[in-house]
Design a protein around this motif. Structure first.
Motif, PDB file in Angstrom:
ATOM      1  N   GLU A  17      35.622  53.596  26.592  1.00 14.54           N
ATOM      2  CA  GLU A  17      34.522  53.090  27.312  1.00 14.54           C
ATOM      3  C   GLU A  17      34.448  51.702  28.163  1.00 14.54           C
ATOM      4  O   GLU A  17      34.345  51.565  29.081  1.00 14.54           O
ATOM      5  CB  GLU A  17      33.349  53.135  26.510  1.00 14.54           C
ATOM      6  N   ALA A  18      35.117  50.772  27.157  1.00 15.84           N
ATOM      7  CA  ALA A  18      35.201  49.467  27.692  1.00 15.84           C
ATOM      8  C   ALA A  18      36.268  49.388  28.947  1.00 15.84           C
ATOM      9  O   ALA A  18      36.013  48.806  29.821  1.00 15.84           O
ATOM     10  CB  ALA A  18      35.722  48.575  26.561  1.00 15.84           C
ATOM     11  N   LEU A  19      37.377  50.381  28.821  1.00 25.00           N
ATOM     12  CA  LEU A  19      38.218  50.417  29.862  1.00 25.00           C
ATOM     13  C   LEU A  19      37.562  51.077  31.272  1.00 25.00           C
ATOM     14  O   LEU A  19      37.797  50.591  32.238  1.00 25.00           O
ATOM     15  CB  LEU A  19      39.131  51.298  29.312  1.00 25.00           C
ATOM     16  N   MET A  20      36.683  51.756  31.156  1.00 24.58           N
ATOM     17  CA  MET A  20      35.662  52.562  32.045  1.00 24.58           C
ATOM     18  C   MET A  20      34.952  51.505  32.776  1.00 24.58           C
ATOM     19  O   MET A  20      34.838  51.328  33.900  1.00 24.58           O
ATOM     20  CB  MET A  20      35.084  53.894  31.900  1.00 24.58           C
ATOM     21  N   GLU A  21      34.275  50.737  31.840  1.00 25.91           N
ATOM     22  CA  GLU A  21      33.291  49.954  32.425  1.00 25.91           C
ATOM     23  C   GLU A  21      34.091  48.640  33.210  1.00 25.91           C
ATOM     24  O   GLU A  21      33.580  48.259  34.162  1.00 25.91           O
ATOM     25  CB  GLU A  21      32.619  49.192  31.375  1.00 25.91           C
ATOM     26  N   ALA A  22      35.411  48.485  32.802  1.00 27.56           N
ATOM     27  CA  ALA A  22      36.080  47.404  33.355  1.00 27.56           C
ATOM     28  C   ALA A  22      36.590  47.802  34.860  1.00 27.56           C
ATOM     29  O   ALA A  22      37.224  46.912  35.445  1.00 27.56           O
ATOM     30  CB  ALA A  22      37.036  47.067  32.621  1.00 27.56           C
ATOM     31  N   ASN A  23      36.404  49.123  35.102  1.00 24.61           N
ATOM     32  CA  ASN A  23      37.033  49.621  36.224  1.00 24.61           C
ATOM     33  C   ASN A  23      36.273  49.674  37.539  1.00 24.61           C
ATOM     34  O   ASN A  23      36.060  50.713  38.215  1.00 24.61           O
ATOM     35  CB  ASN A  23      37.611  51.109  35.985  1.00 24.61           C
ATOM     36  N   GLN A  24      35.599  48.425  37.781  1.00 25.73           N
ATOM     37  CA  GLN A  24      34.845  48.462  38.842  1.00 25.73           C
ATOM     38  C   GLN A  24      35.291  47.308  39.933  1.00 25.73           C
ATOM     39  O   GLN A  24      35.541  46.203  39.427  1.00 25.73           O
ATOM     40  CB  GLN A  24      33.376  47.871  38.309  1.00 25.73           C
ATOM     41  N   GLY A  25      35.459  47.641  40.964  1.00 26.28           N
ATOM     42  CA  GLY A  25      35.930  46.730  42.162  1.00 26.28           C
ATOM     43  C   GLY A  25      37.149  46.020  41.701  1.00 26.28           C
ATOM     44  O   GLY A  25      38.045  46.418  40.904  1.00 26.28           O
ATOM     45  N   HIS A  26      37.366  44.663  42.390  1.00 28.15           N
ATOM     46  CA  HIS A  26      38.570  44.019  42.255  1.00 28.15           C
ATOM     47  C   HIS A  26      38.277  42.766  41.123  1.00 28.15           C
ATOM     48  O   HIS A  26      37.008  42.462  40.695  1.00 28.15           O
ATOM     49  CB  HIS A  26      38.827  43.390  43.580  1.00 28.15           C
ATOM     50  N   ALA A  27      39.594  42.477  40.380  1.00 25.68           N
ATOM     51  CA  ALA A  27      39.190  41.362  39.428  1.00 25.68           C
ATOM     52  C   ALA A  27      40.541  40.188  39.619  1.00 25.68           C
ATOM     53  O   ALA A  27      41.528  40.697  40.116  1.00 25.68           O
ATOM     54  CB  ALA A  27      39.113  41.967  38.148  1.00 25.68           C
ATOM     55  N   MET A  28      40.238  39.234  39.218  1.00 25.79           N
ATOM     56  CA  MET A  28      41.165  38.380  39.044  1.00 25.79           C
ATOM     57  C   MET A  28      42.497  38.946  38.376  1.00 25.79           C
ATOM     58  O   MET A  28      42.225  39.512  37.312  1.00 25.79           O
ATOM     59  CB  MET A  28      41.035  36.999  38.695  1.00 25.79           C
ATOM     60  N   ALA A  29      43.762  38.618  38.621  1.00 23.18           N
ATOM     61  CA  ALA A  29      44.944  39.313  38.094  1.00 23.18           C
ATOM     62  C   ALA A  29      45.289  38.117  37.229  1.00 23.18           C
ATOM     63  O   ALA A  29      44.986  36.972  36.819  1.00 23.18           O
ATOM     64  CB  ALA A  29      45.871  39.548  39.066  1.00 23.18           C
ATOM     65  N   TYR A  30      46.381  38.332  36.189  1.00 29.60           N
ATOM     66  CA  TYR A  30      47.261  37.711  35.734  1.00 29.60           C
ATOM     67  C   TYR A  30      46.530  36.851  34.559  1.00 29.60           C
ATOM     68  O   TYR A  30      46.949  35.697  34.270  1.00 29.60           O
ATOM     69  CB  TYR A  30      48.127  36.822  36.406  1.00 29.60           C
ATOM     70  N   GLY A  31      45.460  37.602  33.997  1.00 28.65           N
ATOM     71  CA  GLY A  31      44.695  36.807  32.744  1.00 28.65           C
ATOM     72  C   GLY A  31      43.449  35.931  33.178  1.00 28.65           C
ATOM     73  O   GLY A  31      42.981  35.274  32.422  1.00 28.65           O
ATOM     74  N   ALA A  32      43.490  35.786  34.463  1.00 25.43           N
ATOM     75  CA  ALA A  32      42.398  34.996  34.944  1.00 25.43           C
ATOM     76  C   ALA A  32      41.043  35.835  35.124  1.00 25.43           C
ATOM     77  O   ALA A  32      39.935  35.521  35.638  1.00 25.43           O
ATOM     78  CB  ALA A  32      42.538  34.491  36.512  1.00 25.43           C
ATOM     79  N   ASP A  33      41.023  37.024  34.556  1.00 26.77           N
ATOM     80  CA  ASP A  33      39.709  38.046  34.535  1.00 26.77           C
ATOM     81  C   ASP A  33      38.613  37.410  33.776  1.00 26.77           C
ATOM     82  O   ASP A  33      38.950  36.834  32.630  1.00 26.77           O
ATOM     83  CB  ASP A  33      40.232  39.291  34.267  1.00 26.77           C
TER      84      ASP A  33
END
Lengths: 347, 347, 347, 347
Positions: A17-33
């Motif tokens: 579920e946490a993965l599904m929730e995270a799967n929205q739009g764009h996010a900063m890459a390389y650990g800056a999320d």
């Protein structure tokens, strides 16, 4: 009745579920999320270590090898148990990542004693530049034999390392199971007991593939980041590592799963003991190494129980022949499966 | 009375002469000198190996590390004695040159037995990609304990390696002393006994700094040349390595020096035995490890005898306390020095 | 309006579904899962390469560095473009994984021409053992400048490599976008055009974190497996890598996403051209490098458009000052977003 | 008339004498010899650097690679000229010893300008962890093109390095020839000009095989010692390295030889100029790169003059065809040989 390994089980639904929730739009890459900010804060909180450097990688071997490479120089030797995962199961990854450091095997069992460590360090008399130089100590808990360092044991062995100025790494691929067994705080099991760096496992305990590396001294942070990138272990879509770890840590799921796995293992051990079985090692967390008669093994096997034999191959046909097995309980084993297994055993 | 090491003695005058003779005009660099042609031909002849690849380097560690790196892959483990020079005295050079291979310590003494090797190879069950893969076997003769593999021992241990398809390296830093002890041919001690590559030492036996690396299978030649260059071990003024080795090999000087060193060691051992001393290890070549009473050690020491203690530091004051020592005879020790030492011993 | 990178976008819902479906019960670890069998078969089918060795890793840098390490020796040099990801963006991962090989920069642009490659190989006159030896050629398509090797270009440059016996690697982090641009078969773009090994990207094109490494010659398989494990890139819960790749390949999702991304990029480029903008590089796939007046950039930026500037920092205040930008369309960009961006541009 | 290289000439008789003198009795091994004390003291004196760490190795490549490995991290890049020996002639030894650092080629000629260095450092925008990190700068003087950095040039280029906090290494394989050309003090050419570490060559200038590595900051000492041992470059019979360097430094022999070589080169250059020849590079020390007509080259060649062609192979038959040559004068060339060569030229 799958007891073969805790790295073959499913991912916990709340982590999916946490993965599904995270799967929205764009996010900063390389650990800056932003999820990584949550993870970092939560781990610092859990470990009572507000300054700790916290990083995520996807495999336990990466966590161990990168942590050790950050602590060791190529001309040093790492002190570890002869059954340590870093020695037996990583195809020389520590040697590769450290640039050619050596591993010195301490004692002859899974938990390093203070005495054995002191002897090994002393034996590694450095003779100036000639021998390998003394490097970090790496402990594992839960060990590959299913036992857990007691807090006194930990403190005693890290005290020896400290006598020689050597840093201490903890391979915590099964950190949660060890903690559940000790019933202490994460800080007590780590920096308060003299641990400098931790591979904090998630994969074996219900995650998909994520481990945290924690340095209590943040001075290691930048070097670790460069080593992670150069080792090709920095994820571009890092949020999906963060999401797993965030889901794992929220509401104590990580400890709940470990407690359940340990409890089921204890139920299994009790049943085996009641049936008269002995054990190769004292089962203290979520793994047991019972010795079964061949006939019992065959019955279990035919009924679909999956686990590894521990003494190589089966040969001989004596139905009373003793067979060592490794049974691992992960979070997803149910007590029904345990009972079914025990019923078969007693049949 | 200098028995501290055979790497501290002078260069034999005939080798110095060979250097002086080589010092005329210009010569081709990087191993293309005419003296190297002489050396290569002579070594092939001595070893009855007309196809062997032969190279020179300046240190024994370079010879060992480069030879092993040519035979091993980074994900393999090298089987060696726990007291091997490559393990104890090279500051991780084999790990560095192989790109991170591991060393598996076989048995608990200086000479590897066939049984111990088989057990170690079997224990290194490779478990697919997880464990280190089985790699070359490295033997040392004369060992660091002063003993010599008998031909039967050599053949037995290499037969085990061959069973698993593993190549065998011989660290022959004291090759000549071992050969003198066995009184066989170089071929019998090497390829006829199953050895694939040899570090053929010159430095400890009267040279200034030169070792040959010999591969009986010339298929390794080009890779070795690249590894030597990349390791910064290819000499531009290579003729001075060649000249040492040429002088060493001419007229059997190399064997004469080794025989003399062994004979002087035997004289020393006989005297020590006659005086009632016991030995840690059986002295078979040019090194002896006698156990002396502290009072005897002190008398020798004050009279100027130089050698290493073998059990760490002296503590305690009991004059009867037993002290283990390492006495090494190089080519330059005279029988007068031996007698002088023995007289002091008996005083 | 997120054009910053195709490594920051979400995972395609069908790939998330594949992960959910895979999350049932226990599965064999370390690549022995049934989904990997599906992936292997499908990739062999797609590439018309029934013998190909196929492996999964989680990052593009791992795919590249492990593939190159398998093809190159430490004393060789890898020929690549000066803007190649392996040179500019992997923090020396190729040097690390190869054990110290060098990268030789070929030409001065993103696509290597046959002429430039020949000149670079010739200039790398090896001078015996002295210089680095010639090693593999690594090409990238889609390049970091958004252009795509035509099939004729590919064949010409691999023909040069073949003249010197050098293997060719293709960094296909954006393989699907390149293939969509060429509108040819995967075989035509790879082994039929002289490519020996491919990093076949999934992460930038809608996956979570998965790349396939494909060797058309299966002789590389076992070495690659050992290198992957030793590099800590072998996943225990491998089924979740397999599931991503399986979902990616099923029903042509991978190509559909790439086609959509390319089409949206073409729509963007057409709009930019119509508005009079010029481009640093010819936009051939899913990336464009337009040159915008500062005032336009500011307007877009304030309206929330996200993208990277390409010429370092902004300084100066002239509203007509030209600013180079990098706009990347991933699968998740909608044509509405493109239109919105273009409307802002024209405002 | 041997102008092929200064690494093919003989050893100066006074250095051979120093070796003979050193060849008495036993001496402490591994650099603890008394001669090393002399060498260390003399180099500190010559360089006006009483705290400098001073070590000996046997090859120039070892000196460079070990010095750079001590100054660089594996994730960094070393800035050097595209014709630097470390880039072109060491078969990736710097990459090997640094554990995989990169070399960034600065400018397009042999001497790095301050501007080119600044541009290269700026271009190596590190982009966080993604690109290689900026590492040491390595200069060479005398360069591989026979030119010498002026003191102003040195100071300007090291000032740029200092602006970015980068250490500076000087490859001084021909240090003495450069110093003789500049006619300044060793301190002025090194630490006073911003140099942190020097490879101080002996081999090309009359020694047998010895180079000093000098760190002006002794904090690097211990790490260097470990790297030297692990690289197999620590000599057991170290006194013979010490003796060479001691003989080289006594009574200014090192500078006398370099001055003579430079003077003979100047005589050669004057003669070539008088005969109308032009030069590829300005000859400033002991190397010249004249352009000769093919007919002249053939005459010289047939008369026994030995030197390398510089533009690859000869093809074509036009006797007026220009041929570039490299002529190197070492200490052992006599002015008679020069005159003989010039007479042939003019014939």
């Amino acid at each position: 009745m799958f007891f073969a390994s805790d790295n073959s089980g499913p991912v916990h639904p709340r982590i999916m579920e946490a993965l599904m929730e995270a799967n929205q739009g764009h996010a900063m890459a390389y650990g800056a999320d932003a999820l990584m900010d949550e993870v970092r804060a939560r781990i610092r909180d859990i470990f009572e270590a507000p300054e700790a450097a916290v990083y995520l990688v996807a495999t336990g071997t990466a966590a161990n090898a990168l942590a050790l490479a950050t602590l060791a120089q190529p001309w040093q030797t790492v002190f570890c148990s002869p059954v340590a995962h870093i020695h037996e199961d990583e195809c020389n990854a520590p040697e590769f990542y450290t640039g050619g450091a050596k591993l010195t095997l301490v004692g002859d069992t899974d938990r390093i004693s203070a005495e054995a460590l002191r002897a090994a360090i002393e034996a590694e008399e450095t003779r100036g530049v000639h021998g390998p130089q003394r490097g970090p100590v790496s402990l594992t808990s839960v060990t590959e034999r299913g036992t857990v360092y007691g807090l006194d044991e930990l403190r005693a062995v890290t005290a020896v390392a400290r006598d020689y100025g050597l840093p201490v790494h903890l391979d915590g691929a099964r950190f949660a199971n060890a903690l559940a067994a000790l019933d202490c705080s994460p800080a007590e099991m780590t920096w308060k007991a003299g641990i400098d760096a931790v591979s904090f496992g998630g994969t074996k305990n219900g995650c998909m593939g994520v481990e945290a590396v924690i340095f209590f001294d943040p001075a290691h942070a930048w070097e670790f980041e460069l080593r992670r990138k150069r080792g090709a272990h920095l994820f571009s879509k890092h949020r999906y590592l963060s999401a797993q770890m965030a889901g794992y840590l929220r509401d104590g799921l990580w400890l709940d799963m470990a407690r359940q796995a340990n409890a089921n293992c204890a139920r299994l051990v009790a049943g085996l003991r009641a049936a008269g079985m002995e054990f190769l090692h004292d089962p203290q967390a979520n793994m047991a190494f019972p010795i079964l008669p061949l006939r019992t093994h065959r019955r279990l096997h035919e009924a679909g129980a999956a686990y590894h034999l521990w003494n190589g191959t089966l040969d001989g046909d004596d139905p009373d022949q003793p067979i060592a097995a490794r049974l691992v309980c992960d979070w997803s084993i149910s007590s029904d499966e345990i009972d079914c297994f025990l019923n078969l055993l007693r049949a």
